[in-house]
Design a protein around this motif. Structure first.
Motif, PDB file in Angstrom:
ATOM      1  N   LYS A  72      -7.653  10.226 -28.927  1.00 50.71           N
ATOM      2  CA  LYS A  72      -6.514  11.030 -29.337  1.00 50.71           C
ATOM      3  C   LYS A  72      -5.561  11.252 -28.045  1.00 50.71           C
ATOM      4  N   SER A  73      -5.958  10.599 -26.839  1.00 50.09           N
ATOM      5  CA  SER A  73      -5.022  11.059 -25.645  1.00 50.09           C
ATOM      6  C   SER A  73      -4.139   9.971 -25.512  1.00 50.09           C
ATOM      7  N   GLY A  74      -4.021   8.708 -26.327  1.00 51.03           N
ATOM      8  CA  GLY A  74      -2.939   7.961 -26.196  1.00 51.03           C
ATOM      9  C   GLY A  74      -3.255   6.827 -24.968  1.00 51.03           C
ATOM     10  N   GLN A  75      -4.519   7.053 -24.558  1.00 49.06           N
ATOM     11  CA  GLN A  75      -4.820   6.179 -23.333  1.00 49.06           C
ATOM     12  C   GLN A  75      -5.524   4.793 -23.844  1.00 49.06           C
ATOM     13  N   ILE A  76      -5.715   4.680 -24.861  1.00 45.17           N
ATOM     14  CA  ILE A  76      -6.343   3.457 -25.616  1.00 45.17           C
ATOM     15  C   ILE A  76      -5.782   1.874 -24.907  1.00 45.17           C
ATOM     16  N   LEU A  77      -4.681   1.966 -24.955  1.00 45.55           N
ATOM     17  CA  LEU A  77      -3.897   0.938 -24.523  1.00 45.55           C
ATOM     18  C   LEU A  77      -4.070   0.639 -22.938  1.00 45.55           C
ATOM     19  N   HIS A 115      -7.897  -1.558 -24.461  1.00 46.80           N
ATOM     20  CA  HIS A 115      -7.397  -2.621 -24.416  1.00 46.80           C
ATOM     21  C   HIS A 115      -7.639  -3.950 -23.209  1.00 46.80           C
ATOM     22  N   PRO A 116      -7.311  -3.175 -21.785  1.00 43.94           N
ATOM     23  CA  PRO A 116      -7.673  -4.373 -20.846  1.00 43.94           C
ATOM     24  C   PRO A 116      -9.350  -4.401 -20.879  1.00 43.94           C
ATOM     25  N   ASN A 117     -10.200  -3.662 -21.117  1.00 42.66           N
ATOM     26  CA  ASN A 117     -11.805  -3.768 -21.287  1.00 42.66           C
ATOM     27  C   ASN A 117     -11.979  -4.924 -22.192  1.00 42.66           C
ATOM     28  N   ALA A 118     -11.297  -4.842 -23.329  1.00 43.16           N
ATOM     29  CA  ALA A 118     -11.621  -5.640 -24.579  1.00 43.16           C
ATOM     30  C   ALA A 118     -11.149  -7.067 -23.775  1.00 43.16           C
ATOM     31  N   MET A 131      -4.381 -15.774 -25.882  1.00 48.99           N
ATOM     32  CA  MET A 131      -4.163 -14.576 -26.428  1.00 48.99           C
ATOM     33  C   MET A 131      -4.280 -13.486 -25.225  1.00 48.99           C
ATOM     34  N   ILE A 132      -5.009 -13.876 -24.318  1.00 54.71           N
ATOM     35  CA  ILE A 132      -5.287 -12.886 -23.224  1.00 54.71           C
ATOM     36  C   ILE A 132      -3.787 -12.498 -22.613  1.00 54.71           C
ATOM     37  N   GLU A 133      -3.233 -13.938 -22.388  1.00 52.37           N
ATOM     38  CA  GLU A 133      -2.010 -13.791 -21.537  1.00 52.37           C
ATOM     39  C   GLU A 133      -1.149 -12.970 -22.424  1.00 52.37           C
ATOM     40  N   GLU A 134      -1.040 -13.020 -23.691  1.00 50.55           N
ATOM     41  CA  GLU A 134       0.020 -12.324 -24.469  1.00 50.55           C
ATOM     42  C   GLU A 134      -0.439 -10.843 -24.527  1.00 50.55           C
ATOM     43  N   GLU A 135      -1.774 -10.630 -24.563  1.00 49.56           N
ATOM     44  CA  GLU A 135      -2.108  -9.082 -24.898  1.00 49.56           C
ATOM     45  C   GLU A 135      -2.007  -8.368 -23.486  1.00 49.56           C
ATOM     46  N   LEU A 136      -2.144  -9.228 -22.476  1.00 49.07           N
ATOM     47  CA  LEU A 136      -2.023  -8.535 -20.895  1.00 49.07           C
ATOM     48  C   LEU A 136      -0.583  -7.624 -20.905  1.00 49.07           C
ATOM     49  N   ALA A 137       0.450  -8.392 -21.231  1.00 54.30           N
ATOM     50  CA  ALA A 137       1.696  -8.052 -21.212  1.00 54.30           C
ATOM     51  C   ALA A 137       1.650  -6.587 -22.185  1.00 54.30           C
ATOM     52  N   LYS A 138       0.862  -6.291 -23.097  1.00 54.83           N
ATOM     53  CA  LYS A 138       0.971  -5.069 -23.871  1.00 54.83           C
ATOM     54  C   LYS A 138       0.417  -3.706 -23.138  1.00 54.83           C
ATOM     55  N   ILE A 139      -0.151  -3.993 -22.051  1.00 55.78           N
ATOM     56  CA  ILE A 139      -0.863  -2.899 -21.406  1.00 55.78           C
ATOM     57  C   ILE A 139       0.486  -1.982 -20.620  1.00 55.78           C
ATOM     58  N   PRO A 140       0.549  -0.786 -20.935  1.00 55.72           N
ATOM     59  CA  PRO A 140       1.736   0.001 -20.644  1.00 55.72           C
ATOM     60  C   PRO A 140       1.640   0.185 -19.110  1.00 55.72           C
ATOM     61  N   ASN A 141       0.595   0.762 -18.531  1.00 59.97           N
ATOM     62  CA  ASN A 141       0.428   0.914 -17.112  1.00 59.97           C
ATOM     63  C   ASN A 141       0.405  -0.150 -16.260  1.00 59.97           C
ATOM     64  N   LYS A 167       0.011  -0.608 -12.913  1.00 58.26           N
ATOM     65  CA  LYS A 167      -1.186  -0.805 -12.171  1.00 58.26           C
ATOM     66  C   LYS A 167      -2.422  -1.176 -12.831  1.00 58.26           C
ATOM     67  N   VAL A 168      -2.660  -0.796 -14.085  1.00 56.36           N
ATOM     68  CA  VAL A 168      -3.701  -1.254 -14.807  1.00 56.36           C
ATOM     69  C   VAL A 168      -3.662  -2.416 -15.162  1.00 56.36           C
ATOM     70  N   ARG A 169      -2.468  -2.948 -15.645  1.00 52.68           N
ATOM     71  CA  ARG A 169      -2.167  -4.299 -15.979  1.00 52.68           C
ATOM     72  C   ARG A 169      -2.518  -5.420 -14.775  1.00 52.68           C
ATOM     73  N   THR A 170      -2.217  -4.943 -13.597  1.00 49.31           N
ATOM     74  CA  THR A 170      -2.458  -5.859 -12.436  1.00 49.31           C
ATOM     75  C   THR A 170      -3.864  -5.982 -11.994  1.00 49.31           C
ATOM     76  N   ILE A 171      -4.620  -4.799 -12.231  1.00 52.22           N
ATOM     77  CA  ILE A 171      -5.968  -4.870 -11.820  1.00 52.22           C
ATOM     78  C   ILE A 171      -6.495  -5.592 -12.990  1.00 52.22           C
ATOM     79  N   ALA A 172      -6.467  -5.549 -14.297  1.00 46.33           N
ATOM     80  CA  ALA A 172      -6.965  -6.267 -15.379  1.00 46.33           C
ATOM     81  C   ALA A 172      -6.639  -7.642 -15.224  1.00 46.33           C
ATOM     82  N   ARG A 173      -5.791  -8.244 -14.714  1.00 42.39           N
ATOM     83  CA  ARG A 173      -5.055  -9.537 -14.499  1.00 42.39           C
ATOM     84  C   ARG A 173      -5.917 -10.162 -13.418  1.00 42.39           C
ATOM     85  N   GLU A 174      -6.309  -9.351 -12.385  1.00 44.56           N
ATOM     86  CA  GLU A 174      -6.780  -9.721 -11.064  1.00 44.56           C
ATOM     87  C   GLU A 174      -8.607  -9.770 -11.526  1.00 44.56           C
ATOM     88  N   ASN A 175      -8.859  -8.974 -12.164  1.00 41.44           N
ATOM     89  CA  ASN A 175     -10.474  -8.977 -12.700  1.00 41.44           C
ATOM     90  C   ASN A 175     -10.716 -10.381 -13.342  1.00 41.44           C
TER      91      ASN A 175
END
Ligand code: SAM
Length: 482
Positions: A413-418, A422-425, A448-458, A460-468
């Motif tokens: 409900k919090s809207g934090q799923i993306l 999303h990065p966990n997936a 697909m991962i490349e395209e979907e990473l761009a959809k992570i709104p935050n 900082k989260v996007r950068t960490i996900a990419r690094e991981n």
């Protein structure tokens, strides 16, 4: 006569036969009432909030009207809303799991199941711990991270101690980069004390199919054995929750009874859990009776067409928007494709439904619980999902981070799923691609991962996900999660 009360702890009061009959009558009377159907659909539609969106869900009466509806334009609207809800809360991620059959010893007499006691034509088998280890290695080598363990009910051959030992063994196996990170459990109804032991063993969801909510049919279909007791079976989820298990999975075996009766019962069960424990079911499974040794599905009169099955899926999605929905390999590729669009969030892949089936070259049929319709390998299922726009997810983060029960619902409900799921997936998909995928699957997956990473709104989260993901590609570091 038992009186309907969702807060009661008595099976015949929270799943109340008279209330179901009244619901079906109400649904029949209003099934083509376009104004009422619009009103119900309006209530079901996701509502935008400052942080994301929420859904109100539907009562069993409202949802039963939708299921009975015959107006093509309203059915189309229903499917559109189901899809909208699916995308709002689950996005395009599909969680993947596999069943692991531990033992087919069973003392029950279930008429639809080949494991029933009187079936003398199937060999009985129970995995030793060495065999469990070998099956788990085979599953890890396919790329699985999440299992649902399955066993017949037999207090002598499969007592709770045996199940607990198997869970311990499963979690202890780490083959190459493999890991089973969540073990869901589908075993017969048991005591609060045993549920507490399962909780302590670190299980994910406790799954128990009701088979049918119709008491009279239930007793006829389960003529002998402990499972004959309708109340003990139906009240199992309350005992599981009392034993500390937050995530429970409901299900009906469609084909045994009239589907509209089952649908109303299923939703009443969900309403009951919400009313008593403050949290609804984590998942709902929708198995249909299949052919198996000693079992002919045509002997059950209430089989449903693919079309009705899809409508059922959409109606469940709309009625309980925060509950994950599971479809197994009992269904064909075509049916699974449509169900994914209408609300399914978890699928099994590369499944073998026989005891010891993963360590044998050829698919064994002698101890199989049912015929598998979707016989593709896990890699084929993963590729197929991506080709159809879904992200195959091997994520198990929520339960390992303590986001179970109502805490999981809050995340939805919090809207934090993306920023979380999303990065966990994507990170778990990257693990799969690096460690197990065929070259073509790998190619499609990283694109697909490349395209979907761009959809992570935050950012900082996007950068960490990419690094991981880079770390997964270049090292043996695994199991990153938000
Ligand atoms: N013995 C446990 C119980 O009684 O709940 C565990 C479950 S059994 C291994 C898993 C499920 O398979 C059953 O709950 C039933 O719904 C389903 N099943 C049994 N026979 C089936 C058949 N012929 N076709 C499809 N599903 C079947």
């Amino acid at each position: 006569m038992p009186k309907y009360d969702p807060k009661s702890l008595k099976a015949e009061e929270f799943i109340n036969h008279e209330e179901i009959l009244a619901t079906l009558k109400y649904a029949d009377a209003h099934k083509n009432d376009a104004a009422l159907i619009d009103e119900i659909l309006e209530k079901a539609r996701p509502q935008k909030t400052a942080t994301g969106c929420v859904c109100r869900g539907l009562t069993h009466r409202e949802a039963s009207v939708l299921l009975a509806c015959e107006l093509p334009d309203k059915i189309k609207k229903m499917y559109d809303i189901a899809e909208e809800i699916k995308l709002a809360f689950y996005g395009n991620r599909i969680v993947i799991f596999a069943p692991l059959y531990l033992s087919n010893y069973c003392v029950n007499g279930c008429l639809y199941c080949p494991y029933h006691l009187k079936n003398k034509t199937i060999p009985r088998k129970k995995l030793t711990q060495e065999e469990v280890r070998a099956e788990v290695i085979a599953l890890q080598d396919m790329g699985h991270k999440r299992l649902a363990i399955e066993a017949g009910e037999d207090p002598v051959n499969n007592p709770i101690e045996y199940i607990l030992e198997c869970i311990k063994t499963i979690y202890s196996v780490h083959h190459k980069n493999g890991d089973i990170r969540r073990v869901n459990v589908n075993i017969a109804a048991t005591t609060v004390e045993n549920y507490r032991k399962l909780k302590e063993a670190g299980i994910g969801t406790y799954i128990l199919f009701q088979e049918t909510y119709h008491k009279e049919s239930y007793e006829r279909l389960h003529p002998t054995g402990p499972k004959h007791n309708y109340a003990y079976h139906t009240e199992a989820m309350d005992r599981a929750m009392e034993g500390g298990i937050d995530d429970v999975g409901l299900g009906v075996l469609f084909g045994l009874e009239l589907y509209r009766y089952e649908f109303a019962g299923l939703l009443m069960h969900a309403e009951h859990l919400e009313a008593v424990h403050g949290v609804g079911p984590h998942t709902i499974s929708v198995p249909r009776v299949k052919r198996a040794d000693d079992i002919d599905p045509d002997e059950f009169d209430n089989g449903i067409s693919d079309e009705i099955f899809e409508k059922l899926t959409a109606c469940i999605r709309i009625a309980v928007p925060y509950t994950g929905m599971i479809v197994s390999t009992r269904e064909t590729e075509q049916v699974r494709r449509e169900m994914l669009r209408l609300g399914i969030s978890q699928v099994s892949g590369g499944s073998r439904t026989s005891v010891g089936g993963y360590t044998t070259e050829e698919r064994p049929h002698d101890t199989e619980q049912f015929d598998v319709s979707d016989q593709r390998s896990l890699d084929e299922v993963v590729r197929w999902l991506m080709e159809n726009g879904h992200i195959p997810s091997f994520c198990t983060a929520c339960y390992r981070e303590g986001r179970t029960g109502d805490r999981f619902m809050s995340l939805c409900k919090s809207g934090q799923i993306l920023n979380c799921c999303h990065p966990n997936a994507l990170m778990t998909l990257a693990e799969y691609l690096v460690d197990y995928a065929e070259p073509e699957t790998k190619k499609i997956g990283f694109k697909m991962i490349e395209e979907e990473l761009a959809k992570i709104p935050n950012e900082k989260v996007r950068t960490i996900a990419r690094e991981n993901i880079e770390a997964i590609k270049s090292s043996n570091r695994r199991d990153f999660r938000f």
